[in-house]
Motif scaffolding. Sequence first.
Motif, PDB file in Angstrom:
ATOM      1  N   LEU A 212       8.972   1.278 -11.648  1.00 29.34           N
ATOM      2  CA  LEU A 212       8.762   1.344 -10.211  1.00 29.34           C
ATOM      3  C   LEU A 212       7.547   0.492  -9.872  1.00 29.34           C
ATOM      4  CD1 LEU A 212       9.345   5.163  -9.651  1.00 29.34           C
ATOM      5  CD2 LEU A 212      10.905   3.292  -9.043  1.00 29.34           C
ATOM      6  N   LEU A 213       7.694  -0.302  -8.835  1.00 32.43           N
ATOM      7  CA  LEU A 213       6.680  -1.295  -8.489  1.00 32.43           C
ATOM      8  C   LEU A 213       6.066  -1.021  -7.129  1.00 32.43           C
ATOM      9  CD1 LEU A 213       8.945  -4.222  -9.590  1.00 32.43           C
ATOM     10  CD2 LEU A 213       6.738  -3.742 -10.665  1.00 32.43           C
ATOM     11  N   ASP A 214       4.758  -1.088  -7.064  1.00 37.80           N
ATOM     12  CA  ASP A 214       4.056  -1.182  -5.790  1.00 37.80           C
ATOM     13  C   ASP A 214       4.370  -2.552  -5.191  1.00 37.80           C
ATOM     14  OD1 ASP A 214       2.133  -0.658  -3.760  1.00 37.80           O
ATOM     15  OD2 ASP A 214       0.582  -1.660  -4.940  1.00 37.80           O
ATOM     16  N   VAL A 215       4.221  -2.694  -3.894  1.00 34.09           N
ATOM     17  CA  VAL A 215       4.491  -3.978  -3.239  1.00 34.09           C
ATOM     18  C   VAL A 215       3.191  -4.728  -2.954  1.00 34.09           C
ATOM     19  CG1 VAL A 215       5.465  -5.107  -1.192  1.00 34.09           C
ATOM     20  CG2 VAL A 215       6.669  -3.159  -2.247  1.00 34.09           C
ATOM     21  N   ASP A 216       2.314  -4.123  -2.153  1.00 33.42           N
ATOM     22  CA  ASP A 216       1.123  -4.830  -1.677  1.00 33.42           C
ATOM     23  C   ASP A 216       0.077  -4.975  -2.770  1.00 33.42           C
ATOM     24  OD1 ASP A 216       1.834  -5.276   1.116  1.00 33.42           O
ATOM     25  OD2 ASP A 216       1.860  -3.099   1.245  1.00 33.42           O
ATOM     26  N   ASP A 217      -0.330  -6.211  -2.989  1.00 32.02           N
ATOM     27  CA  ASP A 217      -1.304  -6.590  -4.012  1.00 32.02           C
ATOM     28  C   ASP A 217      -0.817  -6.312  -5.429  1.00 32.02           C
ATOM     29  OD1 ASP A 217      -3.257  -7.787  -2.380  1.00 32.02           O
ATOM     30  OD2 ASP A 217      -3.943  -5.819  -1.736  1.00 32.02           O
ATOM     31  N   THR A 218       0.500  -6.119  -5.568  1.00 32.87           N
ATOM     32  CA  THR A 218       1.142  -6.041  -6.877  1.00 32.87           C
ATOM     33  C   THR A 218       2.194  -7.137  -6.976  1.00 32.87           C
ATOM     34  OG1 THR A 218       0.703  -3.670  -7.109  1.00 32.87           O
ATOM     35  CG2 THR A 218       2.494  -4.585  -8.435  1.00 32.87           C
ATOM     36  N   LEU A 219       3.204  -7.076  -6.124  1.00 33.03           N
ATOM     37  CA  LEU A 219       4.191  -8.156  -6.038  1.00 33.03           C
ATOM     38  C   LEU A 219       3.790  -9.208  -5.010  1.00 33.03           C
ATOM     39  CD1 LEU A 219       7.490  -6.048  -6.077  1.00 33.03           C
ATOM     40  CD2 LEU A 219       6.561  -7.400  -7.963  1.00 33.03           C
ATOM     41  N   VAL A 220       3.189  -8.767  -3.921  1.00 33.89           N
ATOM     42  CA  VAL A 220       2.840  -9.645  -2.799  1.00 33.89           C
ATOM     43  C   VAL A 220       1.328  -9.723  -2.665  1.00 33.89           C
ATOM     44  CG1 VAL A 220       3.034  -9.977  -0.296  1.00 33.89           C
ATOM     45  CG2 VAL A 220       4.992  -9.097  -1.600  1.00 33.89           C
TER      46      VAL A 220
ATOM     47  N   ARG B  36       1.815 -11.999   8.766  1.00 36.76           N
ATOM     48  CA  ARG B  36       3.118 -12.358   8.203  1.00 36.76           C
ATOM     49  C   ARG B  36       3.159 -13.820   7.762  1.00 36.76           C
ATOM     50  NH1 ARG B  36       8.010  -8.882  10.749  1.00 36.76           N
ATOM     51  NH2 ARG B  36       6.872  -6.941  11.141  1.00 36.76           N
ATOM     52  N   GLU B  37       2.425 -14.676   8.463  1.00 39.26           N
ATOM     53  CA  GLU B  37       2.342 -16.074   8.035  1.00 39.26           C
ATOM     54  C   GLU B  37       1.767 -16.191   6.619  1.00 39.26           C
ATOM     55  OE1 GLU B  37       1.381 -18.026  12.460  1.00 39.26           O
ATOM     56  OE2 GLU B  37      -0.187 -17.844  10.933  1.00 39.26           O
ATOM     57  N   GLY B  38       0.915 -15.248   6.256  1.00 38.92           N
ATOM     58  CA  GLY B  38       0.227 -15.313   4.972  1.00 38.92           C
ATOM     59  C   GLY B  38       0.940 -14.633   3.824  1.00 38.92           C
ATOM     60  N   TRP B  39       2.087 -14.019   4.081  1.00 42.22           N
ATOM     61  CA  TRP B  39       2.791 -13.320   2.994  1.00 42.22           C
ATOM     62  C   TRP B  39       3.242 -14.296   1.916  1.00 42.22           C
ATOM     63  CZ3 TRP B  39       6.667  -9.919   6.266  1.00 42.22           C
ATOM     64  CH2 TRP B  39       5.957  -8.853   6.833  1.00 42.22           C
ATOM     65  N   ARG B  40       2.868 -14.039   0.676  1.00 37.54           N
ATOM     66  CA  ARG B  40       3.298 -14.836  -0.465  1.00 37.54           C
ATOM     67  C   ARG B  40       3.469 -13.918  -1.679  1.00 37.54           C
ATOM     68  NH1 ARG B  40       3.054 -17.708   3.293  1.00 37.54           N
ATOM     69  NH2 ARG B  40       2.274 -19.856   3.498  1.00 37.54           N
ATOM     70  N   ALA B  41       4.484 -14.181  -2.474  1.00 36.85           N
ATOM     71  CA  ALA B  41       4.610 -13.474  -3.753  1.00 36.85           C
ATOM     72  C   ALA B  41       3.579 -14.021  -4.729  1.00 36.85           C
ATOM     73  CB  ALA B  41       6.014 -13.650  -4.318  1.00 36.85           C
ATOM     74  N   PHE B  42       3.064 -13.170  -5.582  1.00 36.02           N
ATOM     75  CA  PHE B  42       2.220 -13.644  -6.674  1.00 36.02           C
ATOM     76  C   PHE B  42       3.047 -14.508  -7.619  1.00 36.02           C
ATOM     77  CE2 PHE B  42      -0.521  -9.962  -5.610  1.00 36.02           C
ATOM     78  CZ  PHE B  42      -1.752 -10.602  -5.581  1.00 36.02           C
ATOM     79  N   ASP B  43       2.377 -15.441  -8.283  1.00 38.37           N
ATOM     80  CA  ASP B  43       3.073 -16.361  -9.180  1.00 38.37           C
ATOM     81  C   ASP B  43       3.792 -15.645 -10.323  1.00 38.37           C
ATOM     82  OD1 ASP B  43       2.173 -18.469  -7.659  1.00 38.37           O
ATOM     83  OD2 ASP B  43       0.509 -18.976  -8.993  1.00 38.37           O
ATOM     84  N   ASP B  44       3.305 -14.461 -10.706  1.00 40.55           N
ATOM     85  CA  ASP B  44       3.910 -13.762 -11.841  1.00 40.55           C
ATOM     86  C   ASP B  44       4.993 -12.767 -11.430  1.00 40.55           C
ATOM     87  OD1 ASP B  44       2.235 -11.901 -10.659  1.00 40.55           O
ATOM     88  OD2 ASP B  44       0.933 -11.622 -12.410  1.00 40.55           O
TER      89      ASP B  44
ATOM     90  N   LEU C 266       9.418  -8.166   1.417  1.00 41.88           N
ATOM     91  CA  LEU C 266       9.978  -8.602   0.141  1.00 41.88           C
ATOM     92  C   LEU C 266      10.937  -9.767   0.334  1.00 41.88           C
ATOM     93  CD1 LEU C 266      10.598  -5.095  -1.458  1.00 41.88           C
ATOM     94  CD2 LEU C 266       9.013  -6.832  -2.324  1.00 41.88           C
ATOM     95  N   ALA C 267      11.789  -9.686   1.362  1.00 38.50           N
ATOM     96  CA  ALA C 267      12.739 -10.770   1.619  1.00 38.50           C
ATOM     97  C   ALA C 267      12.007 -12.054   1.990  1.00 38.50           C
ATOM     98  CB  ALA C 267      13.705 -10.368   2.720  1.00 38.50           C
ATOM     99  N   ALA C 268      10.948 -11.945   2.792  1.00 38.70           N
ATOM    100  CA  ALA C 268      10.188 -13.123   3.205  1.00 38.70           C
ATOM    101  C   ALA C 268       9.517 -13.806   2.021  1.00 38.70           C
ATOM    102  CB  ALA C 268       9.126 -12.729   4.241  1.00 38.70           C
ATOM    103  N   CYS C 269       9.251 -13.036   0.973  1.00 41.50           N
ATOM    104  CA  CYS C 269       8.580 -13.568  -0.212  1.00 41.50           C
ATOM    105  C   CYS C 269       9.555 -13.913  -1.334  1.00 41.50           C
ATOM    106  CB  CYS C 269       7.546 -12.558  -0.711  1.00 41.50           C
ATOM    107  SG  CYS C 269       6.177 -12.288   0.429  1.00 41.50           S
ATOM    108  N   GLY C 270      10.862 -13.877  -1.052  1.00 41.22           N
ATOM    109  CA  GLY C 270      11.849 -14.213  -2.064  1.00 41.22           C
ATOM    110  C   GLY C 270      12.049 -13.136  -3.113  1.00 41.22           C
TER     111      GLY C 270
END
Length: 241
Positions: free
Chosen positions: A10-18, A104-112, A142-146
């Motif tokens: 189970l994954l956190d979203v903010d500051d974990t995936l994004v 929302r403009e700044g949303w990015r997935a982490f490289d990993d 999540l969708a915005a960050c692929g």
Amino acid sequence: MGEPMIRGVLLDVDDTLVDTRGAFRHALLRVADEYLDAGADPELVLAHWREDRSGWYRAHTRGEMSHREQRMRRANELHAAFGGEALDDAAYDIWDAGFERHFREGWRAFDDAVALLDALDGAGVVYGAVSNADTAYQEIKLAACGLQRVEMFVGVDTFGVGKPDPRVFLEGCARLNLSPDEVAYVGDEPDIDAGGAARAGLLGVWLDRPGTRRAGHDGAGLPARTARVESLSELLSALSR
């Protein structure tokens, strides 16, 4: 007998995936330009927002106030600290519309992040997300960050409370059709993520990315059955120890 095999994550979203910290920085730079005293240090502005010393966001996750109320209180505390005018309801609505647009403009997935999902898929490990934000909002993020292949299982709207309430972790495990001792939870906050998950019977994994640790988040006092990693790329090896 050894520890049960981890079969789900189970994954956190903010500051974990994004990279939510980066998105907040992007939004707060615009807020500072428009509302705060000239010369306000953007790193201090960001630190003030993230620290949330009055604990308004956590009050929201305990079901004590709405998302709007917590963000308005944080905005007014930010203005008071850095020379901005107090925001009434009408002024806050304008402030928040701009803040949310820039956020929302700044949303990015982490490289990993994508590499981790690929690795989990390859290893046959099932996964999903448990977050302290609303489910629909996180699905958009999540969708915005692929990262749309990550299914949102539990948000703060599911039970009206968020982590570290054990119900949110246990519901995530139920959605994976696994028992808690077969599931790891990964998040960036040692107390509500790793600690909360471990107290609910999961393996709690603290993602302690270098240079991003919040004040007071040193991992002291974590319960047994927790682990620490500095990157999502370390997760699979940490689960096999």
